[in-house]
Every structure is written in structure tokens, then in C-alpha cells.
Design an enzyme around this catalytic site. Structure first.
Site, PDB file in Angstrom:
ATOM      1  N   GLU A  11       0.905  -1.167  -0.080  1.00 36.81           N
ATOM      2  CA  GLU A  11       0.012  -0.114  -0.187  1.00 36.81           C
ATOM      3  C   GLU A  11       0.984   1.428   0.000  1.00 36.81           C
ATOM      4  O   GLU A  11       0.490   2.304   0.151  1.00 36.81           O
ATOM      5  CB  GLU A  11      -0.957   0.015   1.230  1.00 36.81           C
ATOM      6  CG  GLU A  11      -0.343  -0.275   2.558  1.00 36.81           C
ATOM      7  CD  GLU A  11       0.159  -1.734   2.849  1.00 36.81           C
ATOM      8  OE1 GLU A  11       1.072  -1.785   3.470  1.00 36.81           O
ATOM      9  OE2 GLU A  11      -0.668  -2.514   2.454  1.00 36.81           O
ATOM     10  N   LEU A  13       3.502   4.099   1.447  1.00 34.77           N
ATOM     11  CA  LEU A  13       3.570   4.890   2.658  1.00 34.77           C
ATOM     12  C   LEU A  13       2.272   5.611   2.991  1.00 34.77           C
ATOM     13  O   LEU A  13       1.905   6.608   2.594  1.00 34.77           O
ATOM     14  CB  LEU A  13       4.825   5.882   2.502  1.00 34.77           C
ATOM     15  CG  LEU A  13       6.109   5.353   2.668  1.00 34.77           C
ATOM     16  CD1 LEU A  13       7.023   6.775   2.750  1.00 34.77           C
ATOM     17  CD2 LEU A  13       6.224   4.987   4.071  1.00 34.77           C
ATOM     18  N   HIS A  14       1.370   4.785   3.493  1.00 37.31           N
ATOM     19  CA  HIS A  14       0.301   5.175   3.892  1.00 37.31           C
ATOM     20  C   HIS A  14       0.302   5.514   5.693  1.00 37.31           C
ATOM     21  O   HIS A  14       1.351   5.763   6.054  1.00 37.31           O
ATOM     22  CB  HIS A  14      -1.099   4.200   3.866  1.00 37.31           C
ATOM     23  CG  HIS A  14      -0.685   3.014   4.599  1.00 37.31           C
ATOM     24  ND1 HIS A  14      -1.221   2.842   5.944  1.00 37.31           N
ATOM     25  CD2 HIS A  14      -0.144   1.713   4.074  1.00 37.31           C
ATOM     26  CE1 HIS A  14      -0.770   1.575   6.285  1.00 37.31           C
ATOM     27  NE2 HIS A  14      -0.365   0.961   5.084  1.00 37.31           N
ATOM     28  N   ALA A  15      -0.649   5.892   6.165  1.00 42.27           N
ATOM     29  CA  ALA A  15      -0.665   6.619   7.613  1.00 42.27           C
ATOM     30  C   ALA A  15      -0.150   5.776   8.508  1.00 42.27           C
ATOM     31  O   ALA A  15       0.929   6.232   9.404  1.00 42.27           O
ATOM     32  CB  ALA A  15      -2.132   6.784   8.095  1.00 42.27           C
ATOM     33  N   CYS A  18       3.947   5.893   7.779  1.00 39.87           N
ATOM     34  CA  CYS A  18       4.327   7.318   8.099  1.00 39.87           C
ATOM     35  C   CYS A  18       4.531   7.768   9.363  1.00 39.87           C
ATOM     36  O   CYS A  18       5.526   8.278   9.882  1.00 39.87           O
ATOM     37  CB  CYS A  18       3.418   8.363   7.293  1.00 39.87           C
ATOM     38  SG  CYS A  18       3.575   8.344   5.391  1.00 39.87           S
TER      39      CYS A  18
END
Length: 87
Positions: A11, A13-15, A18
Site C-alpha cells: 500500500e 507509505l500510508h498513515a 508514515c
């Protein structure tokens, strides 16, 4: 000091990744930046990092400047590898 990584998480660098990266470097005094596709963000800013919208397969560069720059880069590398974010 600078190091390059390739994001391998499906997916990108999602939440969650990060947040892990930002938390990892926030204790360091060095200025730490992340670069992707000609754009740069402060790695201590969750919104700045997410705004780069780094996908799986993206090549990022992490740069640190300051007294603890080497330790900050080592921490970024540890988080990226141990959390399965990239290599």
C-alpha cells in the site's frame, strides 16, 4: 548523510508506516528530510510525508543533517526494514 530506500509495502507509505517513521526520528535533533519524485518533506511532519503520496515501488531518499545524523539515518533504516515498509 543520505540513504536511499525502495518502498516495498503493497500500500506504499500510508498513515501507519508514515507515523512509525515520524515517531522514529522525532527524538533526534538533526534535520531529517524525505525526498520522492523531486519533492521533499520534513520527516518529522506526518502531513508533509503523507502529502508526498509515495507508492509501492517508489524510491525515496532520506537525508539527515546535524550532530546525530548518522543515528537518525540508522533509525530510519531500522524502522523501514523491521516494519516491512521497504528495503
Amino acid at each position: 548523510m543520505e540513504k536511499t530506500f525502495t518502498i516495498t509495502a503493497a500500500e506504499g507509505l500510508h498513515a501507519r508506516p508514515c507515523t512509525l517513521l515520524v515517531q522514529g526520528v522525532s527524538a533526534f535533533q538533526s534535520n531529517v528530510t524525505i525526498s520522492y519524485n523531486g519533492r521533499e518533506a520534513n520527516l518529522k511532519s506526518i502531513m508533509g510525508v503523507m502529502a508526498l503520496a509515495i507508492p509501492s515501488g517508489g524510491k525515496i531518499s532520506v537525508k539527515a543533517e546535524g550532530d546525530d545524523a548518522a543515528a537518525a539515518i540508522a533509525k530510519v533504516e531500522d524502522v523501514i526494514k523491521s516494519q516491512g515498509i521497504g528495503q
